[in-house]
Enzyme design. Structure first.
Site, PDB file in Angstrom:
ATOM      1  CD  GLU A 434     132.714  47.010  48.613  1.00 38.77           C
ATOM      2  OE1 GLU A 434     134.008  46.948  48.924  1.00 38.77           O
ATOM      3  OE2 GLU A 434     132.307  46.567  47.614  1.00 38.77           O
ATOM      4  CG  HIS A 563     134.009  39.910  39.996  1.00 39.26           C
ATOM      5  ND1 HIS A 563     132.746  40.729  39.705  1.00 39.26           N
ATOM      6  CD2 HIS A 563     134.267  40.023  41.500  1.00 39.26           C
ATOM      7  CE1 HIS A 563     132.464  41.187  41.103  1.00 39.26           C
ATOM      8  NE2 HIS A 563     133.186  40.727  42.008  1.00 39.26           N
TER       9      HIS A 563
HETATM   10  C1  KAW Z   1     127.249  41.142  46.333  1.00 37.25           C
HETATM   11  C2  KAW Z   1     127.972  41.037  47.386  1.00 37.25           C
HETATM   12  C3  KAW Z   1     127.437  41.674  48.633  1.00 37.25           C
HETATM   13  C4  KAW Z   1     126.185  42.314  48.670  1.00 37.25           C
HETATM   14  C5  KAW Z   1     125.645  42.416  47.542  1.00 37.25           C
HETATM   15  C6  KAW Z   1     126.079  41.836  46.285  1.00 37.25           C
HETATM   16  N1  KAW Z   1     125.886  41.955  45.194  1.00 37.25           N
HETATM   17  C7  KAW Z   1     126.501  41.211  44.376  1.00 37.25           C
HETATM   18  C8  KAW Z   1     127.647  40.718  45.112  1.00 37.25           C
HETATM   19  C9  KAW Z   1     128.582  39.876  44.737  1.00 37.25           C
HETATM   20  C10 KAW Z   1     129.765  40.824  43.983  1.00 37.25           C
HETATM   21  C11 KAW Z   1     129.078  41.475  42.718  1.00 37.25           C
HETATM   22  O1  KAW Z   1     128.955  42.610  42.778  1.00 37.25           O
HETATM   23  O2  KAW Z   1     129.078  40.648  41.742  1.00 37.25           O
HETATM   24  N2  KAW Z   1     130.194  42.007  44.996  1.00 37.25           N
HETATM   25  C12 KAW Z   1     131.283  42.643  44.633  1.00 37.25           C
HETATM   26  O3  KAW Z   1     131.903  42.575  43.918  1.00 37.25           O
HETATM   27  C13 KAW Z   1     131.613  43.723  45.640  1.00 37.25           C
HETATM   28  C14 KAW Z   1     132.991  44.186  45.460  1.00 37.25           C
HETATM   29  C15 KAW Z   1     134.037  43.399  46.587  1.00 37.25           C
HETATM   30  O4  KAW Z   1     133.789  44.079  47.790  1.00 37.25           O
HETATM   31  O5  KAW Z   1     133.666  42.320  46.861  1.00 37.25           O
HETATM   32  C16 KAW Z   1     135.555  43.835  45.975  1.00 37.25           C
HETATM   33  C17 KAW Z   1     135.723  43.209  44.423  1.00 37.25           C
HETATM   34  C18 KAW Z   1     137.110  43.504  44.097  1.00 37.25           C
HETATM   35  C19 KAW Z   1     137.997  42.703  44.074  1.00 37.25           C
HETATM   36  C20 KAW Z   1     139.341  42.802  43.843  1.00 37.25           C
HETATM   37  C21 KAW Z   1     139.629  44.030  43.247  1.00 37.25           C
HETATM   38  C22 KAW Z   1     138.557  45.035  42.931  1.00 37.25           C
HETATM   39  C23 KAW Z   1     137.188  44.705  43.479  1.00 37.25           C
HETATM   40  N3  KAW Z   1     136.339  43.288  46.817  1.00 37.25           N
HETATM   41  C24 KAW Z   1     137.354  43.891  47.664  1.00 37.25           C
HETATM   42  O6  KAW Z   1     137.433  45.143  47.703  1.00 37.25           O
HETATM   43  C25 KAW Z   1     138.087  43.065  48.551  1.00 37.25           C
HETATM   44  C26 KAW Z   1     138.914  43.738  49.424  1.00 37.25           C
HETATM   45  C27 KAW Z   1     139.712  43.030  50.205  1.00 37.25           C
HETATM   46  C28 KAW Z   1     139.721  41.812  50.394  1.00 37.25           C
HETATM   47  C29 KAW Z   1     138.757  41.096  49.309  1.00 37.25           C
HETATM   48  C30 KAW Z   1     138.226  41.663  48.639  1.00 37.25           C
HETATM   49 ZN    ZN Z   2     133.513  42.346  48.598  1.00 40.28          ZN
END
Ligand code: KAW
Ligand code: ZN
Length: 665
Positions: A434, A563
């Protein structure tokens, strides 16, 4: 090279006696720029040549040099002419300046409304999100119409790029439908984030931390089945019809704007002709699949030994609830079951973190320290004041981690993280993930609002993970006092690599199949009556796993993954899990690392930090292959770095699996 080339030119300019063919149709600003350029170069020549008592060298010698470089000069002039702005372009640039500022202000309001809802789920906050969404859509549509009036054909690349971004939209024109879409969106996310499962004794469990905790820690087959199934039964069916409506509305918006379906627009973020993104990720998958297949076979054997051959066959699909993760997307939580050499020193630091009294704040400070050590920015004070780092107990929140840019102007930065941190190694890793988003925000904050984004969404996801590849090395964990003993033998190394593979390699087919499912849902290949079957066909095909109990099309298992209800595209993570190894490799080279890739820790390397910063500062201003080139020297997504990283493990797995039947069909 650029400087060298200019130097030749300046020779021509200052000494040859020829009239320099100054382009005449340049704008005033460009004339000024050119003049400045000339002056710089002349100064340089003065220093190089004239001050060294070589004044006589001027005329003849430089004349010939000038002739030799004539062609290059003409090239420069042509490219400057291309850059020239006509009165139309000047007007467009002014319009864009205003657009970018208005967009920024709307993004601020949008972020504020969404933050309020995500950190306090109420009907009132949901209604505000809907209102802001509608206002932003209305404004975007109006601006899109204005933008379309410009004939951009003769404009510079940069201006064209901005217009293309503004006019690429999937918005519905009908306001009722816009509202419906926004309402369904908040509703789906609410079902997910407030979902609970109640037990026979009356106690109710949330996904995070309760059900995820059971899946991570329990080794009781039936208890695992219960947790796995209850979560899906709690949130899936209530979402299914809404999800189908949501897809239909998104597609309608896309089609109104001339796209075949919403999937085309999602893939558009990668700026490749449609079809090419899928081709690219498929080709990458084919290259990493042999490694995945080896890992799968090894883990399957271990799980079969643990739970019995009646529960886990050694030749087929593996039941999906046994991987320590609710979605079987990362398998690191069952490291204890599959550890190759149990007598080697421990490499999981979760217990040590608890023993040492770590809390969420200390974990975030630990992460920040690493980013600072390579020359990236500290978190601003407002980050610490305004972020939500743990789950509050007085209200419902969206626990799934996220990083937020409030689009303030530089100097008044407001960036935040929302996360329900638990004290363990996995969350320490997620914090780096993050914070990587935040560092990207901070590094491109000077860009135009339209360019305040990642080179592509996968780049955004890869920044923090790249850093975490260094942090998670036993060498680094020892440096920060989280590991006492680090083995220096091959057995320890295999343990270490296997642990990483459970997180990184296991993820790949999951990262790929999610959007394969959604792309087909959007295209109509998978219809609502086949949502669940379509989902499991892909899960079985790519991951080699199967549902632990029979599923039907009344179930909606995709909805159990954040997601899907939140409508966040997922192929970005597949891209990221490949690209982060490319980045890691490039930064390690920059840091002067010598030795195997998996041992590299770029801590305190300002050289690596600068390389990374240069790429991050480009934001979304250029197509991603250029950003890729800026950091790695190559333009492609390339799995050779991840394969190199795991090479010793792959060799070891092949040996272990020599009598196994690989694969699952
Ligand atoms: C993952 C990634 C890295 C490390 C460990 C992991 N385990 C699993 C994953 C993939 C994925 C998951 O959990 O399935 N990871 C996430 O969802 C982390 C959340 C995020 O940081 O990617 C977040 C997702 C999100 C997107 C949009 C609205 C709400 C949540 N993305 C962001 O916060 C974000 C911020 C700015 C730009 C692009 C994305
Ligand atoms: Zn992310």
């Amino acid at each position: 090279m650029w400087k060298f080339w200019l130097c030749f030119g300046a020779v021509f300019l200052s000494c040859s006696g020829y009239t320099w063919p100054l382009p005449d149709q340049l704008s005033a600003a460009q004339q000024r720029e050119l003049k400045e350029l000339q002056q710089d170069v002349e100064t340089e020549i003065e220093e190089l040549c004239c001050q060294n008592e070589l004044k006589r060298c001027c005329v003849e010698k430089k004349k010939s040099l000038a002739q030799r470089n004539m062609e290059e000069w003409e090239g420069l002039i042509d490219s400057l002419k291309e850059l020239k702005s006509t009165p139309d372009e000047e007007e467009a640039i002014k319009w864009l300046e205003e657009y970018n500022e208005e967009l920024r202000q709307r993004n601020v309001r949008n972020a504020e409304a969404n933050w309020a809802q995500a950190t306090n789920i109420t009907d009132e906050n949901a209604a505000k999100v809907v209102e802001v969404t509608l206002e932003v859509t209305k404004w975007s549509l109006k601006k899109m119409e204005e933008a379309k009036k410009f004939d951009t054909s003769g404009f510079s690349d940069d201006v064209k790029r901005q217009f293309k971004m503004i006019t690429t939209s999937g918005s519905l024109s009908d306001e009722d439908k816009q509202r419906q879409l926004a309402e369904i969106g908040t509703e789906l996310e609410k079902i997910y984030s407030t979902g609970t499962v109640c037990q026979a004794d009356g106690t109710c469990l949330k996904l995070d931390p309760d059900l995820e905790g059971i899946i991570a820690k329990s080794r009781d087959y039936d208890r695992l089945t219960w947790a796995w199934l209850s979560w899906r039964d709690a949130v899936g069916p209530p979402m299914k019809d809404k999800y189908a409506q949501w897809v239909a509305l998104l597609n309608e918006g896309a089609q109104e704007n001339g796209f075949a379906d919403k999937g085309v627009l999602w893939r558009g973020a990668y700026e490749m002709p449609d079809g090419k993104l899928e081709e690219m990720v498929d080709a990458v998958w084919e290259q990493v699949k042999p490694l995945y297949t080896q890992l799968h076979a090894y883990v399957r054997r271990k799980l079969s030994e643990k739970y019995g051959a009646d529960k886990v066959s050694t030749t087929g699909h593996i039941p999906a609830h046994l991987f320590g993760n609710m979605w079987a997307q990362q398998w690191n939580n069952i490291y204890d079951i599959v550890v190759p050499f149990p007598d080697q020193p421990e490499i999981d630091v979760s217990d040590t973190m608890v023993e040492q009294g770590y809390d969420a704040l200390r974990m975030f400070k630990t992460a920040e320290e690493f980013f600072k050590s390579i020359g990236l920015r500290p978190m601003p004070q407002t980050f610490w004041d305004k972020s939500m780092l743990t789950r509050p107990d007085d209200r419902e929140v969206v626990c799934h981690g996220s990083a937020w840019d409030f689009y303030h102007l530089p100097g008044d930065t407001d960036v935040r993280i929302k996360m329900c941190t638990k004290v363990n190694q996995e969350d320490l890793y997620v914090i780096h993930h993050e914070m990587g988003h935040i560092e990207y925000f901070l590094t491109y904050e000077d860009q135009k609002t339209l360019y305040r984004g990642g080179a592509n969404p996968g780049f955004h996801e890869a920044v923090g993970d790249t850093i975490a590849l260094s942090v998670n090395t036993p060498g680094h964990l020892k440096k920060i006092g989280l590991l006492q003993n680090v083995g220096h033998n091959q057995d320890f190394e295999i343990n270490e690599l296997l642990k990483m593979a459970l997180a990184k390699v296991a993820f790949l087919p999951f990262g790929l199949m999610i959007d394969k499912w959604r792309w087909r849902v959007f295209s109509g290949d998978i219809t609502p009556d086949n949502y669940n079957t379509g989902w499991w066909n892909l899960r079985m095909k790519y991951q080699g796993i199967k549902p632990p109990v029979e599923r039907t099309n009344k179930d909606f298992d995709p909805g159990a993954k954040y997601h899907i209800p939140s409508g966040t595209p997922y192929i970005r993570y597949f891209f990221s899990f490949i690209a982060q190894f490319q980045f890691h490799q490039a930064l390690c080279k920059e840091a002067g690392h010598d030795g195997p890739l998996h041992k590299c820790d770029i801590y305190e390397s300002k050289a690596a930090g600068t390389k990374l910063k240069n790429m991050l500062s480009m934001g979304e201003s250029r197509p991603w292959p250029e950003a890729m080139k800026a950091i790695t020297g190559q333009e492609k997504l390339d799995p050779s770095a991840i394969l190199k990283y795991f090479e010793p493990l792959e060799k070891w797995l092949r040996e272990q699996n020599k009598d196994e039947k690989l694969g699952w069909d």
